[in-house]
Design a protein around this motif. Structure first.
Motif, PDB file in Angstrom:
ATOM      1  N   LEU A  42       0.855  -1.185   0.000  1.00 46.25           N
ATOM      2  CA  LEU A  42       0.000   0.000   0.000  1.00 46.25           C
ATOM      3  C   LEU A  42       0.891   1.235   0.000  1.00 46.25           C
ATOM      4  O   LEU A  42       1.752   1.377   0.865  1.00 46.25           O
ATOM      5  N   ILE A  43       0.703   2.122  -1.006  1.00 45.12           N
ATOM      6  CA  ILE A  43       1.564   3.306  -1.083  1.00 45.12           C
ATOM      7  C   ILE A  43       0.805   4.616  -0.890  1.00 45.12           C
ATOM      8  O   ILE A  43       1.430   5.654  -0.659  1.00 45.12           O
ATOM      9  N   ALA A  44      -0.540   4.584  -0.984  1.00 41.76           N
ATOM     10  CA  ALA A  44      -1.311   5.822  -0.810  1.00 41.76           C
ATOM     11  C   ALA A  44      -2.759   5.482  -0.510  1.00 41.76           C
ATOM     12  O   ALA A  44      -3.256   4.416  -0.883  1.00 41.76           O
ATOM     13  N   ALA A  45      -3.423   6.421   0.150  1.00 38.74           N
ATOM     14  CA  ALA A  45      -4.850   6.303   0.436  1.00 38.74           C
ATOM     15  C   ALA A  45      -5.466   7.693   0.390  1.00 38.74           C
ATOM     16  O   ALA A  45      -4.839   8.665   0.822  1.00 38.74           O
ATOM     17  N   VAL A  46      -6.683   7.784  -0.148  1.00 36.37           N
ATOM     18  CA  VAL A  46      -7.401   9.054  -0.259  1.00 36.37           C
ATOM     19  C   VAL A  46      -8.819   8.860   0.241  1.00 36.37           C
ATOM     20  O   VAL A  46      -9.478   7.869  -0.099  1.00 36.37           O
ATOM     21  N   SER A  47      -9.287   9.820   1.022  1.00 35.52           N
ATOM     22  CA  SER A  47     -10.659   9.797   1.513  1.00 35.52           C
ATOM     23  C   SER A  47     -11.612  10.172   0.388  1.00 35.52           C
ATOM     24  O   SER A  47     -11.430  11.205  -0.271  1.00 35.52           O
ATOM     25  N   ALA A  48     -12.627   9.345   0.168  1.00 35.30           N
ATOM     26  CA  ALA A  48     -13.661   9.669  -0.817  1.00 35.30           C
ATOM     27  C   ALA A  48     -14.564  10.772  -0.299  1.00 35.30           C
ATOM     28  O   ALA A  48     -15.272  11.414  -1.058  1.00 35.30           O
ATOM     29  N   ARG A  49     -14.524  11.006   0.999  1.00 37.16           N
ATOM     30  CA  ARG A  49     -15.373  12.022   1.617  1.00 37.16           C
ATOM     31  C   ARG A  49     -14.819  13.427   1.405  1.00 37.16           C
ATOM     32  O   ARG A  49     -15.529  14.337   1.010  1.00 37.16           O
ATOM     33  N   ASP A  50     -13.508  13.623   1.677  1.00 35.51           N
ATOM     34  CA  ASP A  50     -12.968  14.987   1.624  1.00 35.51           C
ATOM     35  C   ASP A  50     -11.657  15.131   0.844  1.00 35.51           C
ATOM     36  O   ASP A  50     -11.086  16.214   0.787  1.00 35.51           O
ATOM     37  N   GLY A  51     -11.164  14.054   0.247  1.00 33.71           N
ATOM     38  CA  GLY A  51      -9.953  14.134  -0.563  1.00 33.71           C
ATOM     39  C   GLY A  51      -8.653  14.140   0.219  1.00 33.71           C
ATOM     40  O   GLY A  51      -7.570  14.225  -0.372  1.00 33.71           O
ATOM     41  N   ALA A  52      -8.723  14.042   1.562  1.00 34.75           N
ATOM     42  CA  ALA A  52      -7.498  13.991   2.364  1.00 34.75           C
ATOM     43  C   ALA A  52      -6.703  12.738   1.998  1.00 34.75           C
ATOM     44  O   ALA A  52      -7.279  11.692   1.710  1.00 34.75           O
ATOM     45  N   ALA A  53      -5.380  12.875   2.005  1.00 28.77           N
ATOM     46  CA  ALA A  53      -4.529  11.767   1.549  1.00 28.77           C
ATOM     47  C   ALA A  53      -3.410  11.468   2.527  1.00 28.77           C
ATOM     48  O   ALA A  53      -2.959  12.340   3.275  1.00 28.77           O
ATOM     49  N   ILE A  54      -2.980  10.220   2.508  1.00 24.77           N
ATOM     50  CA  ILE A  54      -1.731   9.805   3.132  1.00 24.77           C
ATOM     51  C   ILE A  54      -0.974   9.018   2.079  1.00 24.77           C
ATOM     52  O   ILE A  54      -1.579   8.375   1.217  1.00 24.77           O
ATOM     53  N   ALA A  55       0.362   9.121   2.130  1.00 22.11           N
ATOM     54  CA  ALA A  55       1.171   8.434   1.125  1.00 22.11           C
ATOM     55  C   ALA A  55       2.533   8.088   1.699  1.00 22.11           C
ATOM     56  O   ALA A  55       3.015   8.749   2.623  1.00 22.11           O
ATOM     57  N   ASP A  56       3.129   7.077   1.128  1.00 23.18           N
ATOM     58  CA  ASP A  56       4.462   6.644   1.534  1.00 23.18           C
ATOM     59  C   ASP A  56       5.479   7.677   1.049  1.00 23.18           C
ATOM     60  O   ASP A  56       5.636   7.868  -0.165  1.00 23.18           O
ATOM     61  N   PRO A  57       6.163   8.381   1.961  1.00 21.06           N
ATOM     62  CA  PRO A  57       7.113   9.415   1.533  1.00 21.06           C
ATOM     63  C   PRO A  57       8.391   8.844   0.915  1.00 21.06           C
ATOM     64  O   PRO A  57       9.177   9.594   0.333  1.00 21.06           O
ATOM     65  N   PHE A  58       8.584   7.539   1.018  1.00 23.20           N
ATOM     66  CA  PHE A  58       9.786   6.910   0.478  1.00 23.20           C
ATOM     67  C   PHE A  58       9.536   6.239  -0.871  1.00 23.20           C
ATOM     68  O   PHE A  58      10.405   5.555  -1.392  1.00 23.20           O
ATOM     69  N   THR A  59       8.335   6.449  -1.406  1.00 24.03           N
ATOM     70  CA  THR A  59       7.950   5.890  -2.698  1.00 24.03           C
ATOM     71  C   THR A  59       7.418   7.013  -3.567  1.00 24.03           C
ATOM     72  O   THR A  59       6.791   7.941  -3.062  1.00 24.03           O
ATOM     73  N   ARG A  60       7.638   6.938  -4.855  1.00 32.31           N
ATOM     74  CA  ARG A  60       7.067   7.939  -5.762  1.00 32.31           C
ATOM     75  C   ARG A  60       5.557   7.704  -5.822  1.00 32.31           C
ATOM     76  O   ARG A  60       5.090   6.862  -6.577  1.00 32.31           O
ATOM     77  N   SER A  61       4.824   8.441  -5.010  1.00 33.39           N
ATOM     78  CA  SER A  61       3.393   8.182  -4.854  1.00 33.39           C
ATOM     79  C   SER A  61       2.493   9.346  -5.265  1.00 33.39           C
ATOM     80  O   SER A  61       1.282   9.230  -5.191  1.00 33.39           O
ATOM     81  N   ALA A  62       3.051  10.456  -5.720  1.00 31.34           N
ATOM     82  CA  ALA A  62       2.238  11.625  -6.083  1.00 31.34           C
ATOM     83  C   ALA A  62       1.245  11.291  -7.200  1.00 31.34           C
ATOM     84  O   ALA A  62       0.080  11.715  -7.151  1.00 31.34           O
ATOM     85  N   ASP A  63       1.680  10.542  -8.202  1.00 34.48           N
ATOM     86  CA  ASP A  63       0.774  10.164  -9.295  1.00 34.48           C
ATOM     87  C   ASP A  63      -0.341   9.250  -8.789  1.00 34.48           C
ATOM     88  O   ASP A  63      -1.477   9.350  -9.238  1.00 34.48           O
TER      89      ASP A  63
END
Length: 97
Positions: A42-63
């Motif tokens: 798992l490298i990223a997660a986004v809330s369907a409710r408000d768009g808040a995100a968490i992502a692995d800072p050690f992986t290219r996860s912006a895309d």
């Protein structure tokens, strides 16, 4: 070659989401969540409710975060079925169209 998978989060993702939030120094966003997996991680997660995100800072996860937000927008834009209450001789029934 690793495959990026976009899907809805499940209860089985709880530990991976906690790990991801800890790596990103953030709280787990509000549910429901869409998650991105690269291979089996798992490298990223986004809330369907408000768009808040968490992502692995050690992986290219912006895309991956951008794709997750697009998916959340698609689901939010999906029209909900219209319902109408019908009275019949046997009581009420709900019709969807």
């Amino acid at each position: 070659m690793n495959t990026l998978t976009i899907r809805s989060a499940t209860t089985a993702d709880a530990a991976a989401l906690a790990r991801l939030a800890e790596l990103d120094s953030r709280e787990i966003p509000a549910h429901p969540l869409f998650v991105a997996e690269l291979g089996d991680q798992l490298i990223a997660a986004v809330s369907a409710r408000d768009g808040a995100a968490i992502a692995d800072p050690f992986t290219r996860s912006a895309d991956a975060v951008e794709l997750l937000r697009r998916r959340a927008d698609q689901v939010a834009a999906r029209p909900q079925p219209r319902r109408r209450l019908h009275l019949s001789g046997h009581g009420f029934r709900i019709a969807t169209w």
